[in-house]
Design a protein around this motif. Structure first.
Motif, PDB file in Angstrom:
ATOM      1  N   GLN A 191       0.922  -1.188   0.051  1.00  0.00           N
ATOM      2  CA  GLN A 191      -0.061  -0.038   0.093  1.00  0.00           C
ATOM      3  C   GLN A 191       0.853   1.143  -0.023  1.00  0.00           C
ATOM      4  OE1 GLN A 191       0.194  -2.211   2.256  1.00  0.00           O
ATOM      5  NE2 GLN A 191       0.030  -1.618   4.173  1.00  0.00           N
ATOM      6  N   TRP A 229      -2.943   9.120   1.324  1.00  0.00           N
ATOM      7  CA  TRP A 229      -2.319   8.273   2.532  1.00  0.00           C
ATOM      8  C   TRP A 229      -0.799   8.963   2.438  1.00  0.00           C
ATOM      9  CZ3 TRP A 229      -4.694   4.822   5.503  1.00  0.00           C
ATOM     10  CH2 TRP A 229      -6.010   4.448   5.104  1.00  0.00           C
ATOM     11  N   ILE A 255      -4.941  -2.756  -2.840  1.00  0.00           N
ATOM     12  CA  ILE A 255      -5.309  -1.550  -1.987  1.00  0.00           C
ATOM     13  C   ILE A 255      -6.881  -1.738  -2.026  1.00  0.00           C
ATOM     14  CG2 ILE A 255      -5.752   0.872  -1.983  1.00  0.00           C
ATOM     15  CD1 ILE A 255      -2.744   1.083  -2.596  1.00  0.00           C
ATOM     16  N   ARG A 310      -4.347  -0.906   4.789  1.00  0.00           N
ATOM     17  CA  ARG A 310      -3.874   0.404   5.054  1.00  0.00           C
ATOM     18  C   ARG A 310      -4.197   0.853   6.623  1.00  0.00           C
ATOM     19  NH1 ARG A 310      -6.118   3.654   0.065  1.00  0.00           N
ATOM     20  NH2 ARG A 310      -4.329   3.938  -0.777  1.00  0.00           N
TER      21      ARG A 310
END
Lengths: 1287, 155
Positions: free
Chosen positions: A11, A56, A320, A327
């Protein structure tokens, strides 16, 4: 790129990379801040289309610059942001901090977009920050001011940064940025070249707005990335330049860039790059498509490296979407109420405002373009569905419009801290055509890794890909695939520093652990550990090595607990031994001797069965060497990491094969004062109901007791299995329960020979004591060897439990004899002549601190109790009066000893008197008159006077044993032999609290009874006076000395050793009324006759016994004693002599009373008148008496002539019958006799009765002999009247 | 060519490890043990996965019965390849071949399979000894000799 990042995960492809660095002094709450920053890993930004993007962030603490070089290849490798957290105390430090920050910016200048500096100065209330160059100050205490400041900085710096970053890649340092200088104090000024957004705080400030600032940074970073993406997407495909991986630069020198192939290559690579950016910008769905198309393009031109990257990207994007949990590995703990999805709300919270500079950036953007035009839905993954075949063009156009719209819709939403999963917009992606399934991801990864492996320079990328793939496989729960990827890592040949190799193994181990491949993990950990200290490693780290080794224990099925290891003997001993030896070395090298000793002990203990004799010896010696530095103890060791190494106890060295608590030694053993009554008629029964449960429960429960404050003992058998002498010191008992004081013991065990060892201790309390084991100190290691942990072949109960009773006194006993022989021991030896008496003093000393309150003396011997009580005599009252015996006080007990014996030599009767017995039975119970009696008596007199026994004479007779049923048993007391009497005097004593129990001491007395005198034969003779008789005894001196026998008050006789002589003892006759009621009362009539006679005999015998007082004295040795005739037996005839006659005879001739022993003479033909008067002495009348007078001649040779018809003539009845004779009444009868011829005549006057006298058993005056029911008893006038008739 | 053969018990403790020392010096007893030991993980995993798959396809009972005892290549290192085989009583047989030696590098799967089958038969013979306690280490000299033979012959 030369520094692999093993922690990378799939990720991270979608993350923005931000470096967080601490600068300057150590900030004590740095870690806390770091954690807080890390939590802000996801923010939501509403883009220009109003679409919410999930951004992110990945924070790193350190990032090698070289890795930045791969930023083109995979954009997530670019370091985009910098956050510095610094501390300063004065101006100099502040300057330094600022300089470092700026230098960091320069270092990452190629990729860095924005930075923040959190500065912590001294003091907590920093009021007046000052900006030196522009004299601009903003107060921090006021929220509004802060906001202003931020606003200002936004206005000034942020847009310009964006302009810079958007316009050119070399935007750093940003020339136009004017940092806000907010100084903590007036004194502090930041250097003029410090151009960063800096925040100042006091060191202890809570820094409430940290999250906000970080979110700001990320927001700004997003916009840069977004603009980059847009820029890339707008590029003309034909004109794009070739993106290169760092090592490729030389490969393409001189190649024709214009070739179709290369064009395509460029195109593919750019598309891939765009896909990366798209992914980072939060448009996962779109990136899928881009990755797919780039892979297609790159595949066609055989650009394997980039194809692999595209595939990897594709996998990442898919992963993902499929595994959103990846995550959220870090748990989010923010309150859900903070999540704000509504744009309005976000807007109201937003600190960003549309700024003029930004507008200037896009001055031509149409204002009308707004979110309705390009609805977010189009950009959401669902839209990508519809744009399955969306070309790059359309994408870029789309992005274009997006960017155009941004200046109006630009509401940089600071949606910081979004705890929820941004899943809603993502769901539609799952239907995406390019979305890879789980298996596909693994497959693609495999292919990518294969492609990577074609390039040696991409080794690190390959390694990282392997790890990422493995992690995905872990997520998929597919251990085999994961292990495959991990296995591949091993094959990648990289030029790595030792440290990186170690990290590689470490990470491998971690992942192996995750998939449950503990052995592999352990293997890797061990490899890592060895790397730490390998010869190639310039700075070996034994500490790390040790910990890695330690942590590989579970993989080797090793437990740190030796007990467990021994019990669950699993795993591979060879490997375990190897590992343990390595751990010992590591511990030693990291200078932790205690640990080394502990592990060595463990090795020796747990692996004992798997070690050869040689190894055992070597390891034992090693252990000795180790423990010389630090002794091993039975306490857990706590490592710095908080791990606890449990103690290892050596139970194999020495080996214990036997362990039992011992009862107290007999003199100190407690006994119940009152013994329990027998529980039933059966002493033993093989049937035990419920015995199974009971034995289980009571295992290890000892039946005997231990006493408080008394030394107790446990016996063990130890074997030294080592081939050298083993010194075991400080051996003690391990106990629980009551307080126990163990006495340490030290022994030296020779090799391989079992040795018995006794461990001692003293219980100090009353209650239950559990003995759990023992402790040793050997080979320098202290061990607590608990029974339950003992090695298997010996099965011990887990503990022995014993009851401890309160203190009891102890005594010592001394005995002292009158003769002066003293003995302290428990054995007293003593010899006595039969009949001798002596005294023995027993001194009891109380050696304890408890007074003796109870003392009881009893005897145990090989004699019967009757005899025993005669031999040993003591006064119980005297004993009791001395109680209690205080501590250290002495009590004395006088004990009289008497050489009790039966002096009658009954054994002799078998030998010689046989000839004589022939006439004896004829007398017993026979009414026949015995003419021999008078002469016998005279003969006896003669023989007595001579003092010699004439054995051939018929004058004595020995009693027969036939009638001696009541006398002492023959076997016990033969008087002629010495006897050995072994007696134990039992002293039971108690005192103190524990009155229930007593102790028992025994005193052994060995008494030797020597023969003194014995009476071999006896007889009774009537004396001169009717009231007396003579007891004639043949007394034998059995000693070898001369013996002086005193048989009456004034008569004594000397008897030579081994000689015998005859003595007459004058005695009173036994009176009637001596009532010795013994045994008649309950006897029924059938047996009354014998019992009567017995009781009568007994009475007579007692009478004689009491009257006869024989005293002897050994002349030489001056020993005197007594002798008795106890047990003498009497025949019927003898009894008649012994007893007073019930009839009083008065015999007269010619009215002249006849005196005993008197001889009467007359002439032949003379008429004699014989008068017989009988008086009844009994207390009752006699019936049916027959009085008769008979004449006979005694020839003195045993022949008696009763036929005297020719020589005697009688006138008057010579036999009359009296029907009744009242008590105290007298009857008289007279007759006349004429002797016709001269000679010696005798008159036998007798009175017989036919009446059985059984009516009144109380009067035992007569023995009734029911001979044919006629004559029951005969009384004679003795001695018979003798008349010598002359011419 | 097989360089090492191991018989591993139900509880994953080694019952027998035999190797032939014709390999390079690094290939000593210890490293062989490491090799086999680490192979256990993969072996167990394979067992578990095969079990679950058979459980999932419970309908196909016949398949469970016919489950191949041979597990194939467990893993390989630079120098060795490790093959696994599990009997129905969960006794694991592991065979290690050296990929460095010319004969071992291109060994065929079928060869390994036969070798392991033969090993299985040898093992069965060895534990047929009435004096052998199941779960104890196999100390039979005959077994050792036969296994060594097997390793050498299986070139």
């Amino acid at each position: 790129m030369s520094h692999p990042d093993y922690t990378q995960e799939t990720q991270h492809h979608a993350c923005l990379l931000v470096l967080v660095r601490g600068i300057g002094g150590v900030l004590k709450n740095f870690n806390k801040l770091w954690e807080r920053i890390q939590k802000i890993n996801n923010i939501k930004v509403t883009d220009s289309n109003g679409q919410v993007r999930d951004i992110w962030v990945r924070y790193v603490r350190d990032y090698p610059v070289e890795n930045n070089d791969w930023g083109d290849f995979q954009t997530h490798r670019r370091l985009l942001g910098l956050i510095s957290i610094s501390k300063f105390t004065n101006q100099v430090e502040l300057n330094e901090v600022c300089r470092v920050h700026e230098s960091l910016k320069v270092k990452y200048t190629n990729t860095l977009y924005d930075s923040r500096a959190f500065m912590f100065g001294p003091g907590s209330n920093l009021k007046k920050p000052e900006q030196e160059p522009e004299t601009y100050s903003v107060g921090l205490d006021d929220d509004k001011v802060a906001k202003e400041k931020l606003t200002f900085s936004d206005k000034i710096s942020l847009p310009s940064e964006q302009i810079d970053s958007l316009s050119s890649t070399d935007s750093f340092p940003r020339s136009s940025s004017s940092a806000s200088y907010s100084l903590p104090e007036e004194n502090f000024t930041t250097p003029s070249n410090f151009k960063t957004h800096a925040m100042f705080y006091g060191e202890n400030d809570p820094v409430l707005d940290l999250e906000q600032h970080v979110a700001d940074l990320i927001n700004s970073l997003f916009w840069v990335v977004e603009s980059k993406r847009l820029e890339r997407s707008k590029e003309k495909l034909e004109k794009v330049s070739l993106l290169l991986a760092p090592f490729e630069k030389r490969d393409f020198v001189g190649l024709d860039m214009e070739s179709r192939n290369n064009k395509k290559r460029c195109m593919g690579r750019v598309t891939k790059n765009l896909a990366d950016l798209t992914l980072q910008a939060g448009l996962v769905g779109e990136s899928l498509t881009l990755y797919h198309s780039s892979a297609e393009i790159l595949k066609s031109v055989n650009d394997w490296l980039w194809l692999a990257a595209a595939k990897e990207g594709h996998c990442a994007a898919s992963a993902i979407l499929i595994y959103p949990n990846l995550r959220n590995s870090t748990p989010l703990q923010r309150n859900a109420s903070l999540q704000e999805n509504s744009p309005l709300k976000l807007k109201s919270l937003s600190l960003y405002q549309p700024s003029d500079p930004f507008r200037k950036f896009k001055p031509n953007s149409p204002l009308k373009v707004s979110s309705p035009v390009n609805p977010p839905s189009e950009l959401t993954p669902s839209s990508s569905d519809s744009m399955e075949t969306s070309s790059r063009q359309s994408e870029s156009e789309n992005a274009d419009t997006e960017s155009l719209s941004s200046d109006i819709e630009y509401q940089s939403q600071r949606s910081y801290l979004t705890p929820d999963l941004p899943s809603i917009p993502r769901q539609p992606h799952l239907q995406s055509q390019h979305l890879l399934s789980g298996e596909d991801i693994a497959e693609r990864y495999r292919k990518a890794i294969i492609h990577y492996s074609k390039y040696q320079n991409a080794g690190i990328i390959e390694t990282e890909a392997c790890f990422k793939a493995a992690r995905i496989a872990v997520e998929q729960n597919n251990s085999l695939i994961a292990s495959g990827f991990l296995q591949n890592v091993m094959f990648i040949n990289l030029m790595l520093s030792e440290q990186e190799k170690i990290q590689r193994f470490d990470t491998l181990a971690e992942l192996y652990k995750e998939i449950g491949f503990l052995r592999k993990a352990a293997f890797c950990q061990r490899l890592a550990a060895t790397r730490h200290v390998s010869a190639n490693n310039p700075n070996p780290d034994w500490r790390r090595c040790y910990y890695l080794m330690l942590h590989s224990f579970p993989g080797h099925r090793l437990s740190l607990d030796p007990g467990y290891a021994v019990q669950h003997q699993v795993g591979w001993p060879v490997l375990q031994i190897q590992l343990l030896q390595e751990v010992v070395v590591a511990a030693k090298r990291m200078v932790h001797p205690a640990l080394a000793t502990r592990h060595m002990t463990f090795l020796l203990q747990a692996m004992w069965p798997h070690l050869g004799k040689h190894e055992q010896r070597d390891l034992a010696i090693q252990l000795q060497a180790l423990s010389a530095q630090c002794e091993g103890g039975p306490v857990p060791l706590v490592l710095e990491t908080g791990e606890v190494i449990p103690p290892a106890n050596l139970t194999h060295v020495p080996h214990c094969s036997h362990f039992t608590p011992r009862p107290l030694p007999p003199p100190r053993m407690p006994h119940l004062i009152k013994s329990k009554p027998q529980q039933g008629p059966f002493i033993f029964t093989p049937i035990h109901f419920g015995s199974l449960e009971r034995t289980k429960k009571d295992e290890g429960k000892m039946e005997y007791l231990w006493v408080e404050d008394d030394i107790c003992e446990v016996q063990m058998k130890l074997t030294n299995p080592l081939p050298f002498e083993l010194k075991v010191s400080n051996m003690r008992l391990l106990t629980s329960g009551v307080v126990f004081e163990s006495i340490p013991e030290t022994i030296i065990l020779p090799p391989d020979s079992p040795t018995t060892v006794n461990l001692h201790g003293t219980p100090k309390e009353v209650g239950e004591l559990q003995i759990l084991g023992y402790s040793t100190h050997t080979l320098g290691v202290k061990s607590n060897c608990r029974l339950k942990n003992m090695p298997l072949p010996n099965k011990f109960p887990s503990s022995f439990s014993l009851d401890v009773i309160p203190k009891l006194p102890t005594i010592t006993i001394e005995t002292e004899l009158i003769s002066g022989i003293e003995s302290c021991g428990s054995v007293t030896n003593l010899s006595l002549y039969n009949g001798e008496s002596t005294e023995c003093t027993i001194k009891i000393t109380n050696t304890s601190s408890v007074p003796i309150e109870y003392l009881d003396i009893s005897l145990q011997s090989n004699m019967d109790s009757q005899l025993q009580s005669k031999v040993f005599q003591w006064s119980n009252d005297d004993v009791q009066s001395q109680l209690p015996i205080k501590p250290n006080a002495v009590a004395t007990i006088m004990m009289k000893l008497y050489g009790e014996a039966d002096f009658l030599d009954l054994g002799g009767c078998d030998l010689f008197p046989n000839s004589l017995t022939s006439n004896y039975p004829s007398r017993v119970g026979s009414p026949v008159p015995h003419a021999s009696l008078p002469t016998q008596s005279s003969n006896q007199q003669n023989s007595l006077s001579s003092g010699l026994i004439n054995r051939t004479s018929g004058s004595f007779r020995s009693t027969n044993s036939q009638t001696t049923s009541w006398s002492a048993p023959l076997s016990v007391m033969p008087p002629s032999r010495g006897r050995q009497i072994e007696t134990q005097i039992l002293l039971r004593y108690a005192g103190g609290v524990g009155s229930e129990y007593c102790r028992q001491s025994t005193l052994q007395v060995n008494l030797e009874l020597l023969p003194s005198v014995s009476i071999t034969h006896w007889d009774v003779l009537p004396a001169e006076i009717p009231s007396q008789l003579y007891l004639v005894l043949d007394v034998t001196n059995l000693t070898s000395e001369e013996l002086d026998l005193q048989y009456t008050d004034n008569k004594n006789i000397l008897i030579e050793g081994k000689e015998s002589c005859r003595v007459p003892v004058p005695l009173d006759r036994c009176p009637f009324n001596v009532t010795t009621k013994t045994n008649d009362d309950t006897i029924d009539t059938k047996s009354i006759s014998t019992s009567c006679s017995n009781s009568l005999e007994l009475m007579c015998s007692d009478h004689i016994t009491n009257k006869v007082d024989l005293r002897w004295k050994l002349v030489q040795s001056n020993i005197n004693g007594k002798a008795s005739v106890k047990g003498i037996t009497l025949s019927q005839a003898m009894m008649d002599i012994v007893r007073m006659s019930p009839l009083n005879w008065e015999v007269s001739i010619n009215n002249q009373c006849i005196k005993p022993q008197e001889e009467y003479s007359c002439n032949a033909g003379e008429c004699l008148s014989l008068g017989v008067c009988i008086g009844n002495h009994l207390s009752r009348p006699l019936h049916k008496l027959c009085l008769s007078v008979q004449f006979y001649q005694d020839y003195n040779n045993g022949v008696m002539n009763y036929k005297l018809d020719n020589s005697v003539a009688t006138a008057g009845n010579n036999k009359i019958v009296l029907s009744t004779l009242e008590e105290t009444a007298k009857a008289y009868h007279e007759c006349t006799v004429v002797f016709l011829t001269p000679g010696e005549f005798k008159i036998d006057i007798q009175c017989s009765t036919t009446e059985p006298l059984t009516d009144d058993p109380n009067i035992k005056d007569m023995s009734i002999h029911q001979c044919a029911g006629e004559i029951s008893h005969v009384w004679r006038f003795i001695p018979p009247v003798a008349i010598s008739v002359t011419d | 060519m097989a360089v090492c053969v191991a018989v591993i018990g139900k509880d994953n403790a080694p019952l027998y490890i035999g190797g032939i020392g014709i390999d390079t010096s690094t290939d000593n007893e210890l490293s062989r043990q490491w090799l086999v030991h680490t192979a256990l993980d993969a072996l167990e995993e394979r067992l578990v996965s095969s079990n679950t798959t058979t459980a999932n396809t419970a309908t196909n009972a016949a398949r469970t019965d016919l489950r191949d005892l041979y597990l194939g290549l467990l893993y390989s290192t630079d120098t060795h390849k490790i093959y696994g085989y599990v009997t129905n009583t969960r006794i694991k047989l592991v065979l290690v071949t050296s990929s460095t030696s010319p004969s071992g590098s291109n060994i065929r799967d079928a060869e390994v399979r036969t070798a392991l089958r033969r090993l299985h038969a040898l093992y069965a013979d060895a534990i047929c000894n009435p004096f052998h306690l199941p779960g104890d280490q196999i100390t039979s000299i005959k077994f050792d000799k036969q296994v060594k033979n097997l390793m050498l012959n299986n070139v």
